[in-house]
Structure formats: structure tokens, C-alpha cells
Design an enzyme around this catalytic site. Structure first.
Site, PDB file in Angstrom:
ATOM      1  N   THR A   1       0.824  -1.221   0.000  1.00 19.06           N
ATOM      2  CA  THR A   1       0.000   0.000   0.000  1.00 19.06           C
ATOM      3  C   THR A   1       0.851   1.261   0.000  1.00 19.06           C
ATOM      4  O   THR A   1       0.422   2.300  -0.512  1.00 19.06           O
ATOM      5  CB  THR A   1      -0.969   0.010   1.190  1.00 19.06           C
ATOM      6  OG1 THR A   1      -0.240   0.082   2.426  1.00 19.06           O
ATOM      7  CG2 THR A   1      -1.832  -1.240   1.196  1.00 19.06           C
TER       8      THR A   1
ATOM      9  N   PRO B   1      -1.153   6.836   1.793  1.00 22.23           N
ATOM     10  CA  PRO B   1      -1.232   5.534   1.120  1.00 22.23           C
ATOM     11  C   PRO B   1      -2.670   5.036   0.999  1.00 22.23           C
ATOM     12  O   PRO B   1      -3.454   5.141   1.934  1.00 22.23           O
ATOM     13  CB  PRO B   1      -0.398   4.618   2.009  1.00 22.23           C
ATOM     14  CG  PRO B   1      -0.398   5.275   3.350  1.00 22.23           C
ATOM     15  CD  PRO B   1      -0.508   6.746   3.112  1.00 22.23           C
ATOM     16  N   LEU B   2      -2.985   4.484  -0.168  1.00 16.93           N
ATOM     17  CA  LEU B   2      -4.322   3.939  -0.420  1.00 16.93           C
ATOM     18  C   LEU B   2      -4.382   2.492   0.080  1.00 16.93           C
ATOM     19  O   LEU B   2      -4.286   1.550  -0.693  1.00 16.93           O
ATOM     20  CB  LEU B   2      -4.645   3.991  -1.916  1.00 16.93           C
ATOM     21  CG  LEU B   2      -5.274   5.266  -2.447  1.00 16.93           C
ATOM     22  CD1 LEU B   2      -5.616   5.108  -3.925  1.00 16.93           C
ATOM     23  CD2 LEU B   2      -6.535   5.629  -1.675  1.00 16.93           C
ATOM     24  N   HIS B   3      -4.577   2.337   1.371  1.00 16.51           N
ATOM     25  CA  HIS B   3      -4.565   0.997   1.952  1.00 16.51           C
ATOM     26  C   HIS B   3      -5.735   0.137   1.454  1.00 16.51           C
ATOM     27  O   HIS B   3      -5.582  -0.753   0.623  1.00 16.51           O
ATOM     28  CB  HIS B   3      -4.620   1.086   3.478  1.00 16.51           C
ATOM     29  CG  HIS B   3      -3.492   1.820   4.110  1.00 16.51           C
ATOM     30  ND1 HIS B   3      -2.177   1.466   3.921  1.00 16.51           N
ATOM     31  CD2 HIS B   3      -3.485   2.891   4.947  1.00 16.51           C
ATOM     32  CE1 HIS B   3      -1.396   2.293   4.624  1.00 16.51           C
ATOM     33  NE2 HIS B   3      -2.174   3.158   5.242  1.00 16.51           N
ATOM     34  N   ASP B   4      -6.910   0.388   1.989  1.00 12.91           N
ATOM     35  CA  ASP B   4      -8.059  -0.496   1.761  1.00 12.91           C
ATOM     36  C   ASP B   4      -8.535  -0.556   0.310  1.00 12.91           C
ATOM     37  O   ASP B   4      -8.972  -1.626  -0.149  1.00 12.91           O
ATOM     38  CB  ASP B   4      -9.217  -0.090   2.675  1.00 12.91           C
ATOM     39  CG  ASP B   4      -8.885  -0.328   4.137  1.00 12.91           C
ATOM     40  OD1 ASP B   4      -7.978  -1.135   4.425  1.00 12.91           O
ATOM     41  OD2 ASP B   4      -9.528   0.300   5.007  1.00 12.91           O
TER      42      ASP B   4
END
Length: 317
Positions: free
Chosen positions: A196, A241-244
Site C-alpha cells: 500500500t 497511502p491507499l490501503h483499503d
């Protein structure tokens, strides 16, 4: 092509909200329900947020099920980057629906049993702590046979943790539940911080999303702008950050991701290393791999994919 049956288990959360909004306009996914858990916020807040996001995305047809209000054994902890209401202070209208009277754990169990009867195993998209799934498996271990794959955001391997020096938040929030899930026989895909942190939502990306999002431009822009960590030293640029959302992106286009098989262990006993995830990349433990860990991401491809999906809101009347 038949849509993939999925349950989205989440703790909204800004990045959960972006993931849900992306999933809502992806016909490849047959969203059977949304289950909520204590995580980024207490359960009462995460279930409200899930209801509000379904309304925002025009998907009131998807039922929200409230789940576990605390971790299995440890005290609750909550997210640090989502604001007081879990949505970066975004004020949304009151939900038009209420959560189901059915508990999320009961819904997961019933859905897995039905999937097994129909020979159509389902995929669980886990965006938060794994408490709901772990409890369901403890109540009825046979439901594992109705699960084709668990795709989860969590852990940190070659990267540092984001809540302690070695632990990622979802694993730290309920390490005992994570240990239970990684002890199962079904397929698991893991999107850790190592992956991520390769996909940073910069202010320039936010501008691209808001220009194409139509009626969602203002709320989505506010969510994304709040997510900016302004930590250039760590991430290499402004943004967060684009986690999910990577869980949804993986389901939509696996070619954008490179993975490696490994045996994943979750530390649930050591006070200093609680929630630490360790990957046995080379079979030193003598145990077979239990997960496919994403190691590399085509970040530009992910943004292109998400932009095409979010643009569908701009096409709606």
C-alpha cells in the site's frame, strides 16, 4: 461473466469509504452485504459511517450488518488518521436505513453455509481487524469450506509498522483474530503496508478524482484531502497511502499486482511485538505457505482503474 459474490468486512474509516465507493460501481462484484467491526472507530461509529457511505454511493440496496464491538482479548484501539467521526470531519446526511437486526457474525456464517450449499463459494474482503471472521470461524469452523478466498489489507513485512515500530494497525487491533484467520485452510491474499505504501494518493491525484466524480466531487475531495499525511520524508511526496482500496483493485485487476507465497505468522503474545507479522519466504519453518503476499503494485495502473470507476458517478444523473 457471473459477478463475484463478496462480503465487505470493514471499519470505515476514510480509506474504507474510498474502497466502498469504488466497489459500488464495479459490476464484477456482487456485494452480498457489508459487515462492520470495531477498528478505526468504535462500532457505533463504523456502522453509522457504513450506512452513510452506502447512501452517498446510491447503494441503499446493500444491507449493513453490525459486528463485534471489541477485539477478542486485547483492549480496543482506534485509528489515528481518520478524524473524530472516522470520515475526516465530513458531514453526511443521517442514514436513510438502519443496520440489520442480524449480527454480522451470524450473517457471515449463514452466507458461507449458503455458498457451500449452492457450490458458489464467496470471497471475504477484509478491510479492518479480523474479529468478525475469527468469531464466525470459532462458532462454526465448517464455514471455511464456503470461502473461496479472503483478501485482506493488513500486516507489514519488509516495511515498518504504521502503529508501532513493527505492527500494522489492523493486525495490532486484534492479533488473536488475525492468528485465527491465518490458521485456516482457505486461500488468503494479503495486501500489507509493503504494497500500500507504493500507491500514494497525492494532491494531484485528488484533483483528478474530483474532476470526474460528478455529484461525489465535494465529499470525495474532502475525504481524500484529509487523508494527506504531509509526510514527504516517509512517503516521498505529499499524500497518503491507499490501503483499503487496493483490496478492491486486486479483485478487479489482479494483473496489476505481483505476489509471493509465504507462511505468515502473527505475534499475539509478546507485549513488545504484539501484532507483528512475519513472513517465512523461504520455508525455514518447515510449514507450507498459507498466504499470497502482494509485494509489488503497478501504482499508475491502480489509479487509472480507480479513476475509471469513480468517473461512473460523474455519468450518473
Amino acid at each position: 461473466m457471473m459477478a463475484l459474490p463478496v462480503i465487505i468486512d470493514c471499519d470505515p474509516g476514510i480509506d474504507d469509504a474510498i474502497a466502498l465507493l469504488t466497489a459500488f460501481v464495479s459490476p464484477e462484484l456482487d456485494i452480498l452485504g457489508i459487515t462492520t467491526v470495531c477498528g478505526n472507530q468504535p462500532l457505533a461509529v463504523t456502522q453509522r459511517n457504513a450506512l452513510q457511505i452506502t447512501a452517498l454511493g446510491g447503494r441503499d440496496d446493500i444491507t449493513v450488518y453490525a459486528g463485534c464491538w471489541r477485539p477478542l482479548l486485547r483492549p480496543s484501539i482506534h485509528g489515528q488518521f481518520h478524524g473524530n467521526n472516522g470520515l475526516g470531519g465530513l458531514a453526511l446526511p443521517a442514514p436513510r436505513r438502519e443496520v440489520s437486526a442480524v449480527h454480522a457474525v451470524d450473517f457471515i456464517i449463514a452466507s458461507c453455509r449458503r455458498a457451500l450449499e449452492q457450490s458458489r463459494p464467496l470471497t471475504l474482503c477484509c478491510l479492518g481487524p479480523l474479529t468478525n471472521l475469527a468469531v464466525a470461524l470459532r462458532i462454526d469452523p465448517t464455514i471455511a469450506e464456503g470461502i473461496e478466498r479472503v483478501v485482506l489489507m493488513g500486516g507489514a513485512f519488509r516495511d515498518n509498522g504504521n502503529r508501532t515500530f513493527s505492527a500494522e494497525f489492523n493486525m495490532l487491533a486484534d492479533p488473536h483474530a488475525a492468528h485465527c484467520v491465518f490458521s485456516q485452510q482457505f486461500a488468503i491474499t494479503v495486501l500489507p503496508l509493503d504494497a500500500t505504501h507504493q500507491v500514494i494518493l497525492t494532491p494531484e491525484h485528488v484533483g483528478q478524482f474530483t474532476r470526474c466524480a460528478g455529484r461525489l466531487a465535494q465529499p470525495l475531495g474532502q475525504l481524500m484531502a484529509f487523508w494527506d499525511r504531509n509526510d514527504v520524508a516517509r512517503y516521498g511526496s505529499r499524500g497518503g497511502p491507499l490501503h483499503d482500496p487496493l483490496v478492491i483493485a486486486w479483485l478487479l485487476d489482479k494483473a496489476l499486482f505481483t505476489s509471493q507465497q509465504a507462511r505468515v505468522f502473527v505475534e499475539y503474545d509478546s507485549p513488545q511485538l504484539l501484532g507483528h507479522t512475519q513472513a517465512d519466504w523461504y520455508g525455514k519453518s518447515g510449514l507450507p505457505a498459507n498466504a499470497s503476499v502482494v509485494t509489488e503494485v503497478n501504482a499508475s495502473g491502480v489509479f487509472d482503474l480507480m479513476l475509471t470507476r469513480i468517473a461512473r458517478y460523474g455519468e450518473q444523473p
